[in-house]
Structures are given as structure tokens and as C-alpha cells.
Design a protein around this motif. Structure first.
Motif, PDB file in Angstrom:
ATOM      1  N   ASP A   9       0.863  -1.223  -0.049  1.00 27.54           N
ATOM      2  CA  ASP A   9       0.040  -0.045  -0.137  1.00 27.54           C
ATOM      3  C   ASP A   9       0.816   1.350   0.011  1.00 27.54           C
ATOM      4  O   ASP A   9       0.452   2.344   0.410  1.00 27.54           O
ATOM      5  N   SER A 245      -3.267  -4.914  -4.080  1.00 24.41           N
ATOM      6  CA  SER A 245      -3.576  -3.116  -4.047  1.00 24.41           C
ATOM      7  C   SER A 245      -4.674  -2.830  -3.376  1.00 24.41           C
ATOM      8  O   SER A 245      -5.872  -3.431  -3.508  1.00 24.41           O
ATOM      9  N   ASP A 247      -6.027   0.280  -3.968  1.00 30.56           N
ATOM     10  CA  ASP A 247      -6.763   1.089  -4.796  1.00 30.56           C
ATOM     11  C   ASP A 247      -7.395   0.285  -5.978  1.00 30.56           C
ATOM     12  O   ASP A 247      -6.605  -0.307  -6.619  1.00 30.56           O
ATOM     13  N   ASN A 249      -8.193   0.995  -8.791  1.00 28.14           N
ATOM     14  CA  ASN A 249      -7.767   1.211 -10.277  1.00 28.14           C
ATOM     15  C   ASN A 249      -6.256   1.057 -10.383  1.00 28.14           C
ATOM     16  O   ASN A 249      -5.662   1.334 -11.343  1.00 28.14           O
ATOM     17  N   LYS A 250      -5.723   0.464  -9.448  1.00 29.41           N
ATOM     18  CA  LYS A 250      -4.218   0.290  -9.474  1.00 29.41           C
ATOM     19  C   LYS A 250      -3.885  -1.306  -9.450  1.00 29.41           C
ATOM     20  O   LYS A 250      -4.416  -1.957  -8.748  1.00 29.41           O
ATOM     21  N   ALA A 252      -0.220  -3.786 -10.996  1.00 31.17           N
ATOM     22  CA  ALA A 252       1.443  -3.580 -10.943  1.00 31.17           C
ATOM     23  C   ALA A 252       2.045  -4.459 -12.205  1.00 31.17           C
ATOM     24  O   ALA A 252       1.321  -5.059 -12.893  1.00 31.17           O
ATOM     25  N   ARG A 370       6.307  -1.628 -10.191  1.00 28.27           N
ATOM     26  CA  ARG A 370       5.805  -0.378 -10.302  1.00 28.27           C
ATOM     27  C   ARG A 370       4.011  -0.453 -10.490  1.00 28.27           C
ATOM     28  O   ARG A 370       3.805  -1.253 -11.015  1.00 28.27           O
ATOM     29  N   GLU A 371       3.520   0.499  -9.942  1.00 23.18           N
ATOM     30  CA  GLU A 371       2.279   0.533 -10.012  1.00 23.18           C
ATOM     31  C   GLU A 371       1.794   1.080 -11.497  1.00 23.18           C
ATOM     32  O   GLU A 371       2.427   2.023 -12.074  1.00 23.18           O
ATOM     33  N   SER A 373      -2.021   1.927 -13.724  1.00 26.19           N
ATOM     34  CA  SER A 373      -3.395   2.164 -13.737  1.00 26.19           C
ATOM     35  C   SER A 373      -4.098   1.247 -14.399  1.00 26.19           C
ATOM     36  O   SER A 373      -3.568   0.442 -15.265  1.00 26.19           O
ATOM     37  N   ASP A 374      -5.357   1.020 -14.211  1.00 21.60           N
ATOM     38  CA  ASP A 374      -6.402   0.175 -15.081  1.00 21.60           C
ATOM     39  C   ASP A 374      -6.205   0.676 -16.549  1.00 21.60           C
ATOM     40  O   ASP A 374      -6.114  -0.255 -17.475  1.00 21.60           O
ATOM     41  N   ASP A 376      -3.619   1.885 -18.032  1.00 20.58           N
ATOM     42  CA  ASP A 376      -2.431   1.419 -18.822  1.00 20.58           C
ATOM     43  C   ASP A 376      -2.566  -0.011 -19.287  1.00 20.58           C
ATOM     44  O   ASP A 376      -2.206  -0.368 -20.724  1.00 20.58           O
TER      45      ASP A 376
END
Length: 442
Positions: A9, A245, A247, A249-250, A252, A370-371, A373-374, A376
Motif C-alpha cells: 500500500d 492493491s 486502490d 484502479n491500481k 502492477a 511499479r504501479e 493504472s487500469d 494502462d
């Protein structure tokens, strides 16, 4: 096969470390570089249920539409040889020169040692050597304890030779190539989480298999050390990483290697035939099919990429729309909400599943995550024609077979038979299997 769950997190990391170790558990040992020294209460032993549930939930799936002699021993031999030599010389002196001469020689030697020893230590220190106290501090045992069936030591070191000596003296088999790698971790300021099986505790537990170890600590580093695992490997290693995660919307990906999407069928639906479906006999050979598919993608990637097999929500508070679905409903079948709650992970909402096949040559660096986003992931899936437009799951390895219902009319069966060549071509393209052999099985 190694398996890690990483719940991150931003500052808190929860690591589940599991493997399907084959062999005598007395031989099992694990050395994991970690960025901090965890407290004892941050280390525990879990069970395989949560890993099994995540695997069932995220694994690529099939849809069927109807329609290691230690140095301490050498030291002992040297001491015994030295004592034997001293006794032999003493007996010879007494027999040939008498007690008076023997005691005089002992007195003079004692006086010489008393005078020269301090200056000898000083000279050694000036040369950069270690005094007895300094040598002990080369490797620091930050903590040492037993959790479940594991004996655990947490070490820090200032150079790899002494760390290797400590590990060897304590029963760990260290490959010859380990020292430079250990030194690189030392230079990064890493500590070492060292584990072996406590045989008595293992037998008392009565599980018959090694349970996952859980580390729960705070760190800004979002990475996974894998290089030490390549040293004893005789073949490519397989690693599955589940990254959770908070989030919604996150997700990896691996930052220092390419992250590719595994081939998938995102077009076939229960009422819609696509050009990506497979022959029906795959139902009875799905494991072999996916292994062949993955190996072909691994080779095509240049053997140095991570593969995304799943990215989507966890079934924490509601049943998810899914295709295929498990029955009874997915969230009840897996019990994931309860399992995650037991592990204090109930506030994590999404999961990324990455599959890495690696070796020392093709993966010379540890994995850094690394994070993303959805959006991506959606963009990458859209570019490759692998987007699941009507599903809450962003991406999933999914493969489809289709057959007519039992008792279908002849014309319906003829309609399905018209797709046979396409299905055979699809399977050959995905796996590299011989096309004629595929048609024979059909």
C-alpha cells in the motif's frame, strides 16, 4: 515453483513466501535479502489456503460453451593436531633434558608471548585485519528464533566472505558463485532473512508439506530479490507473483523487464463464435496445453519478460460477473474474503498475477515492480486485441472450446465441423504442436 503474494500500500509490505520444494526437508534452506530487520511479531507461518484460493481465482482457465565438511570441523582438526604436537614435544623435552629445562623453556615462552601479543594485535589492526571482537562483528545476528516449523536467523554483514563462513558453519550449502552476489546485496544495505526447517517441529506439526512464511514490515522498496534462487538451479525457475492493491484502479507490472500479456481469447462468448477457439480435446489436456503455450511465449519473448496472467478485482464484498464462473458462486466457493480477513488483508481490492520463468543469464537483476493504472492495462490489451469489454476483469488468460449440445441435429453438427480446421490452426499456433497430430486427436 516459487510463489509470492505481495500486498503493498505504498509503505507496508506483506510477503507470503511459498514453494513446492521437492526432496528431504532437512535439505531445505532459504536466504532472502530484505531491506529491514523485522520484529519477531512481524514473522509468522500461514497456510496454503489463501495461496490456493488466489491461484484458483486468477489462474488461466478453460471455458466450455455447450453450444545444500564445514570449516568448524577443519578448525577442530587443527586444534587437535596442535595439542598433540605440544604434548609430543613436551614429553621429548622431559625425557631428554629433564623437568628443570622443560619448565624453564615454558617460563621463557610464556614471558615472550605476554610481551609480544599486544603489539602483534596492534600490527594486525594496522594492516586492516580483525581482532577477535571485530571478527565477531563482521556478521551480526540481528535476531534468531523459531516460528512454526522454521528456524529463522536475521543477519547483517559488512562483507560476503564472513557471511558465507557463517552460513556454512551453520549448515547452509552455499554455491561457489554466491559471494559476489551476497556482496552486492550488502552494498545495497540489505539484511538477510535466513530460514531452514526445524525437523522436530516439522514432524510435530504433522502437515507433511512446508507452509508459507509471512513477513509483514514497512518499507518503501517495491521489489523481489530472485537472483540467489538461480545459483543452485539446474533448469529455468518458475515464479508466480500475486500483487494486491488497496486502490481499485491500481495494478502492477515489472519495471526493469518487459511485462507482456499472455495470449487469450477475449472475443468468444456463449452466444458468439470467434476465430480463436480451440479443439474440444483440450478439456482433458489443459495443463499440458498451457505449459506448451507459456513455453512458446517465453521463447518468443527472448526469455526475459514477465507475463501478465490476470488483472482484476478481488471478490471481497460481492460476487463478480465472470466467464467462466465457478459454481457455487465464486466468492463463496473460494472463501477469499474470510481468508484475507484472517491475514489482515481484507482492505486490498485488486490483484495482479505475474508469471516469470527465469534463469541467471536472462534475469541478472532482481524484480522491481511499479504501479500501473487500469487504463494502462486496457490500452495495452486494446493494442493487442485482448480487451475484455464487458467484464470487470481487465485481463485474464482465458481459452475457449465449443461443442453442440448432446442430441443436436445433423445440420448443427455440420456447422461445428466447419470450424475444425480453424480450431486446429489456432492450437498449433499457440503451442507449436504438430498440426497433423492435432487433427488426428480431433
Amino acid at each position: 515453483m516459487f510463489c509470492y503474494i505481495i500486498a503493498d500500500d505504498g509503505k507496508r509490505n506483506v510477503f507470503f513466501m511459498a514453494n513446492d520444494y521437492q526432496g528431504d526437508v532437512q535439505e531445505f534452506a532459504q536466504i532472502v535479502p530484505i531491506p529491514v530487520v523485522p520484529k519477531r511479531e512481524q514473522v509468522r507461518v500461514s497456510n496454503n489456503d489463501v495461496i490456493q484460493a488466489l491461484d484458483n481465482f486468477t489462474a488461466p482457465r478453460l471455458v466450455e460453451y455447450v453450444d545444500e565438511p564445514c570449516s568448524a570441523e577443519y578448525t577442530l582438526y587443527l586444534w587437535l593436531a596442535g595439542i598433540t604436537t605440544v604434548i609430543s614435544i613436551s614429553i621429548w623435552l622431559i625425557r631428554n633434558w629433564g623437568w628443570g629445562v622443560f619448565l624453564t623453556i615454558c617460563f621463557l615462552l610464556g614471558l615472550l608471548i605476554t610481551v609480544s601479543l599486544p603489539s602483534l594485535f596492534l600490527t594486525q589492526a594496522n594492516k586492516g585485519g580483525f581482532s577477535g571482537e571485530q571478527a565477531l562483528n563482521v556478521v551480526t545476528v540481528e535476531d534468531q528464533f523459531t516460528v512454526g516449523e522454521y528456524d529463522i536467523a536475521i543477519l547483517s554483514a559488512i562483507e560476503s566472505n564472513s557471511l558465507t563462513d557463517w552460513l556454512v558453519n551453520n549448515g547452509y550449502k552455499i554455491p561457489a558463485k554466491a559471494e559476489p552476489m551476497l556482496q552486492s546485496y550488502i552494498q545495497q544495505g540489505m539484511k538477510f532473512f535466513v530460514t531452514k526447517v526445524n525437523l522436530e517441529a516439522f514432524q510435530k506439526q504433522g502437515y507433511g508439506f512446508l507452509r508459507p512464511i509471512v513477513l509483514d514490515y514497512k518499507s518503501d522498496q517495491f521489489m523481489l530479490p530472485i537472483r540467489l534462487g538461480t545459483l543452485n538451479a539446474v533448469a529455468d525457475q518458475d515464479l508466480t507473483v500475486y500483487i494486491l492493491s488497496r486502490d481499485t484502479n491500481k495494478f502492477a507490472e515489472v519495471a526493469n523487464y518487459r511485462t507482456l500479456l499472455i495470449p487469450t481469447d477475449a472475443k468468444s462468448k456463449s452466444n458468439q463464435i470467434s476465430t480463436e477457439e480451440l479443439p474440444e480435446f483440450i478439456r482433458d489436456d489443459f495443463g499440458n496445453f498451457y505449459q506448451s503455450l507459456f513455453q512458446k511465449e517465453y521463447e518468443r519473448s527472448g526469455q526475459n519478460a514477465a507475463f501478465l496472467e490476470y488483472a482484476g478485482p478481488l471478490p471481497i464484498r460481492r460476487s463478480l460477473k465472470c466467464d467462466p464462473c465457478l459454481s457455487p458462486p465464486l466468492y463463496k466457493f473460494l472463501g477469499l474474503p474470510e481468508l484475507l480477513k484472517q491475514e489482515s488483508l481484507e482492505d486490498f481490492y485488486t490483484v495482479t498475477r505475474l508469471h516469470i520463468r527465469y534463469n541467471e543469464q536472462n534475469f541478472p537483476q532482481d524484480l522491481i515492480f511499479r504501479e500501473v493504472s487500469d487504463q494502462d492495462i486496457l490500452l495495452q490489451a486494446k493494442e493487442e486485441g485482448k480487451i475484455f469489454s464487458s467484464s470487470p476483469v481487465l485481463f485474464q488468460g482465458r481459452y475457449v472450446i465449443r461443442r453442440p449440445a448432446d442430441g443436436a441435429f445433423y445440420l448443427s453438427g455440420f456447422h461445428y465441423r466447419s470450424f475444425r480446421n480453424q480450431w486446429a490452426d489456432n492450437l498449433a499456433k499457440l503451442t507449436g504442436w504438430n498440426l497433423q497430430e492435432i487433427k488426428k486427436k480431433m
